[in-house]
Enzyme design. Structure first.
Site, PDB file in Angstrom:
ATOM      1  N   ASP A   1       0.868  -1.174   0.000  1.00 14.75           N
ATOM      2  CA  ASP A   1       0.000   0.000   0.000  1.00 14.75           C
ATOM      3  C   ASP A   1       0.907   1.226   0.000  1.00 14.75           C
ATOM      4  OD1 ASP A   1      -2.419   1.534   0.275  1.00 14.75           O
ATOM      5  OD2 ASP A   1      -1.865   1.877   2.358  1.00 14.75           O
ATOM      6  N   SER A   2       0.318   2.380  -0.246  1.00 13.73           N
ATOM      7  CA  SER A   2       1.085   3.617  -0.178  1.00 13.73           C
ATOM      8  C   SER A   2       1.562   3.882   1.252  1.00 13.73           C
ATOM      9  CB  SER A   2       0.209   4.772  -0.662  1.00 13.73           C
ATOM     10  OG  SER A   2      -1.018   4.772   0.049  1.00 13.73           O
TER      11      SER A   2
ATOM     12  N   TYR B   1      -0.740   8.345  -2.455  1.00 13.82           N
ATOM     13  CA  TYR B   1      -0.809   8.097  -3.898  1.00 13.82           C
ATOM     14  C   TYR B   1      -2.083   8.751  -4.478  1.00 13.82           C
ATOM     15  CZ  TYR B   1       2.715   4.245  -3.902  1.00 13.82           C
ATOM     16  OH  TYR B   1       3.860   3.482  -3.826  1.00 13.82           O
ATOM     17  N   GLY B   2      -3.053   8.950  -3.586  1.00  6.03           N
ATOM     18  CA  GLY B   2      -4.398   9.349  -4.030  1.00  6.03           C
ATOM     19  C   GLY B   2      -4.515  10.730  -4.627  1.00  6.03           C
TER      20      GLY B   2
ATOM     21  N   CYS C   1      -4.078  -1.341  -2.212  1.00  2.56           N
ATOM     22  CA  CYS C   1      -4.243   0.108  -2.300  1.00  2.56           C
ATOM     23  C   CYS C   1      -5.193   0.337  -3.465  1.00  2.56           C
ATOM     24  CB  CYS C   1      -2.892   0.770  -2.563  1.00  2.56           C
ATOM     25  SG  CYS C   1      -2.988   2.535  -2.891  1.00  2.56           S
ATOM     26  N   ASN C   2      -6.276   1.026  -3.204  1.00  2.00           N
ATOM     27  CA  ASN C   2      -7.254   1.243  -4.279  1.00  2.00           C
ATOM     28  C   ASN C   2      -6.680   2.107  -5.398  1.00  2.00           C
ATOM     29  OD1 ASN C   2     -10.321   0.432  -3.398  1.00  2.00           O
ATOM     30  ND2 ASN C   2      -8.961   0.731  -1.674  1.00  2.00           N
ATOM     31  N   THR C   3      -5.900   3.127  -5.011  1.00  2.00           N
ATOM     32  CA  THR C   3      -5.350   4.025  -6.029  1.00  2.00           C
ATOM     33  C   THR C   3      -4.376   3.265  -6.922  1.00  2.00           C
ATOM     34  OG1 THR C   3      -5.542   5.806  -4.403  1.00  2.00           O
ATOM     35  CG2 THR C   3      -4.258   6.263  -6.367  1.00  2.00           C
TER      36      THR C   3
ATOM     37  N   GLU D   1      -5.235   8.912   9.287  1.00  2.00           N
ATOM     38  CA  GLU D   1      -3.796   8.911   9.584  1.00  2.00           C
ATOM     39  C   GLU D   1      -3.519   9.574  10.934  1.00  2.00           C
ATOM     40  OE1 GLU D   1      -0.880   8.039   7.766  1.00  2.00           O
ATOM     41  OE2 GLU D   1      -2.049   6.972   6.250  1.00  2.00           O
TER      42      GLU D   1
ATOM     43  N   CYS E   1     -11.329   2.890  -0.677  1.00  2.00           N
ATOM     44  CA  CYS E   1     -10.034   3.353  -0.189  1.00  2.00           C
ATOM     45  C   CYS E   1      -9.741   2.573   1.079  1.00  2.00           C
ATOM     46  CB  CYS E   1     -10.098   4.849   0.110  1.00  2.00           C
ATOM     47  SG  CYS E   1      -8.590   5.462   0.893  1.00  2.00           S
ATOM     48  N   THR E   2      -8.485   2.159   1.221  1.00  3.48           N
ATOM     49  CA  THR E   2      -8.112   1.285   2.338  1.00  3.48           C
ATOM     50  C   THR E   2      -8.369   1.890   3.724  1.00  3.48           C
ATOM     51  OG1 THR E   2      -5.914   2.212   2.064  1.00  3.48           O
ATOM     52  CG2 THR E   2      -6.322   0.035   1.122  1.00  3.48           C
ATOM     53  N   HIS E   3      -8.351   3.223   3.808  1.00  7.12           N
ATOM     54  CA  HIS E   3      -8.525   3.870   5.116  1.00  7.12           C
ATOM     55  C   HIS E   3      -9.990   3.923   5.562  1.00  7.12           C
ATOM     56  CE1 HIS E   3      -4.510   5.190   4.157  1.00  7.12           C
ATOM     57  NE2 HIS E   3      -4.389   5.841   5.296  1.00  7.12           N
TER      58      HIS E   3
HETATM   59  N1  DGL Z   1      -4.166   3.540   0.160  1.00 10.33           N
HETATM   60  C1  DGL Z   1      -4.780   4.578  -0.624  1.00 10.33           C
HETATM   61  C2  DGL Z   1      -6.009   4.020  -1.342  1.00 10.33           C
HETATM   62  O1  DGL Z   1      -6.549   2.992  -0.978  1.00 10.33           O
HETATM   63  C3  DGL Z   1      -5.164   5.762   0.222  1.00 10.33           C
HETATM   64  C4  DGL Z   1      -3.991   6.570   0.701  1.00 10.33           C
HETATM   65  C5  DGL Z   1      -3.289   7.298  -0.422  1.00 10.33           C
HETATM   66  O2  DGL Z   1      -3.843   8.273  -0.976  1.00 10.33           O
HETATM   67  O3  DGL Z   1      -2.187   6.901  -0.748  1.00 10.33           O
HETATM   68  O4  DGL Z   1      -6.447   4.615  -2.287  1.00 10.33           O
END
Ligand code: DGL
Length: 272
Positions: A11-12, A43-44, A74-76, A157, A189-191
């Site tokens: 993940d990012s 990454y988003g 990571c979704n992005t 975060e 999104c993972t968060h």
């Molecule tokens: N992990 C990213 C996602 O799932 C979210 C955090 C990011 O923007 O890097 O999109």
């Protein structure tokens, strides 16, 4: 045939730990090697070209360490980098978007009317159109409403999960989406699963929230034994190693919000 090598997952930053948690619970015999690209998170907010490049560099690092499969938690990175990763990696690669969409599609398939699905994610994930494209492939009649929620990642975060201002920000971020008629909402999104209680309060408890972490665990179970050889039974159960690209202490501190016992984990710093 067995394969003792770990499954790579990245993940990012810390967000992918929601996915790792589901995988560790589901596959107690497998080892996992998690990489959080903490030097370059988020990454988003970045372009497709950059996310693709970062994702391939992360994958190369994990491949050098000897992984037998890769989960893009990571979704992005799944939205923007999956094609490049699949072209680059000799191992099977599983992203989060396909499993999340299939789970949403299976929920709405039971409805008597064409389904309506909301998707929330980072700006880059929403701009990529990856979720509507996947959902349309599964069922072209699905009506999709996508909406970016850029404030959610920084809140999580910082550990703002039940801070008084969280409800306000979630309400404001979802104000437009709340007006749409929806049968399911994908937390793209993972968060976001960490904000699920507030999101559910704001959107109404009757709306089904789709969290892709359990969907990924479900799909990985089809990979293991078919395209990925399972770990030998009774091996290094629950063996998980962590790599980060910056400040390991900060990773541990934030990660304890995602996985219990994280403060005990050994976290190694790597350069990509
Ligand atoms: N992990 C990213 C996602 O799932 C979210 C955090 C990011 O923007 O890097 O999109």
């Amino acid at each position: 045939m067995f394969d003792p090598r770990p499954i790579g997952i990245f993940d990012s930053g810390v967000g992918g730990l929601t996915v790792l948690d589901a995988l560790v619970r589901r596959f107690p015999d497998e080892g996992f090697l998690y990489l959080g690209d903490t030097a370059r998170v988020p990454y988003g907010t970045k372009s497709a070209r950059t996310v693709e490049r970062y994702s391939v560099q992360v994958a190369e690092c994990l491949l050098r360490r000897g992984i037998k499969g890769l989960v893009v938690a990571c979704n992005t990175a799944s939205a923007l980098g999956l094609g490049a990763l699949r072209a680059h990696c000799p191992t099977p690669v599983l992203g989060v978007i396909g499993p999340g969409c299939r789970k949403a599609a299976s929920i709405i398939a039971t409805l008597p009317h064409p389904g309506r699905v909301g998707v929330i994610g980072t700006r880059s994930t929403v701009a990529s159109g990856a979720y509507p494209d996947h959902l349309a492939d599964l069922d072209p009649r699905i009506q999709v409403y996508s909406h970016p929620c850029p404030m959610f990642v920084p809140m999580v975060e910082e550990g703002w999960l039940d801070h008084p201002s969280v409800r306000l920000i979630v309400e404001e971020s979802l104000a437009e989406l709340r007006l749409k008629p929806m049968d399911a909402l994908i937390l793209g999104c993972t968060h976001y699963p960490l904000l699920a209680p507030v999101i559910s309060e704001v959107m109404g408890p009757e709306l089904t929230l789709v969290d892709s972490s359990s969907a990924v665990a479900e799909e990985l179970s089809h990979y293991i034994g078919n395209v990925i050889a399972p770990a030998p039974p009774g091996g290094e159960a629950h063996h998980v190693a962590f790599l980060v690209t910056d400040v390991a202490d900060r990773f541990k501190e934030t990660a304890t919000r995602f996985i219990a016992g994280m403060d005990e984990a050994i976290v190694e710093m790597v350069d990509l």
